[in-house]
Design a protein around this motif. Structure first.
Motif, PDB file in Angstrom:
ATOM      1  N   TYR A   1      32.511-107.415  23.343  1.00  0.00           N
ATOM      2  CA  TYR A   1      31.487-106.633  22.657  1.00  0.00           C
ATOM      3  C   TYR A   1      30.349-107.550  22.223  1.00  0.00           C
ATOM      4  CZ  TYR A   1      35.262-103.223  22.232  1.00  0.00           C
ATOM      5  OH  TYR A   1      36.284-102.351  22.495  1.00  0.00           O
TER       6      TYR A   1
ATOM      7  N   PRO B   1      27.018 -97.080  19.093  1.00  0.00           N
ATOM      8  CA  PRO B   1      26.244 -97.746  20.156  1.00  0.00           C
ATOM      9  C   PRO B   1      24.983 -98.448  19.673  1.00  0.00           C
ATOM     10  CG  PRO B   1      26.943 -95.588  20.887  1.00  0.00           C
ATOM     11  CD  PRO B   1      27.294 -95.688  19.436  1.00  0.00           C
TER      12      PRO B   1
ATOM     13  N   GLU C   1      27.689-103.125  21.566  1.00  0.00           N
ATOM     14  CA  GLU C   1      27.634-102.792  22.987  1.00  0.00           C
ATOM     15  C   GLU C   1      28.841-103.394  23.676  1.00  0.00           C
ATOM     16  OE1 GLU C   1      24.805-103.627  26.898  1.00  0.00           O
ATOM     17  OE2 GLU C   1      24.348-104.567  24.982  1.00  0.00           O
TER      18      GLU C   1
END
Length: 123
Positions: free
Chosen positions: A59, A75, A79
């Motif tokens: 991430y 989001p 990400e």
């Protein structure tokens, strides 16, 4: 600047801060290939590796928030950059775990419980 255990909970990777903290202590959370303590502060742009056996999910931190947020807002803050190969491996292991449940393990089903009661009362 925010602690990693707070952030992992805020972006919904772990259900509670305690679980996120334990994951850090058990070296399931890495930054830069090194395990991190729950108190480590994070910065925007860092990449977090979260161990999900048998591989890791990756991430990238886009923004920082201390408060737990709704799933639709995640989001904007995080990400997922996990490779397709690792996602495929995770999907296959989940399928194999579902298929490998042997009959009779865990709690009995309602039907099995009724059959057991009938068997025990007829003795």
């Amino acid at each position: 600047m925010i602690r990693i255990d707070k952030y992992l909970c805020a972006v919904r990777l772990y259900k509670t801060r305690t679980i996120a903290s334990e994951a850090c202590k058990k070296e399931r959370v890495l930054i830069g290939g090194k395990p991190v303590k729950p108190s480590r502060t994070i910065n925007v742009g860092e990449i977090i590796f979260v161990k999900e056996p048998p591989t890791f999910r990756e991430y990238k931190i886009l923004d920082i928030s201390e408060k737990r947020m709704g799933a639709k807002l995640v989001p904007n803050f995080l990400e997922e950059i996990t490779s397709e190969e690792n996602l495929e491996i995770l999907k296959l292991t989940q399928l194999s775990n579902k298929m490998n449940r042997q009959h009779g393990t865990g709690r009995p089903t309602k039907k099995e419980r009724r059959e057991l009661e009938i068997f025990l009362t007829n003795e």
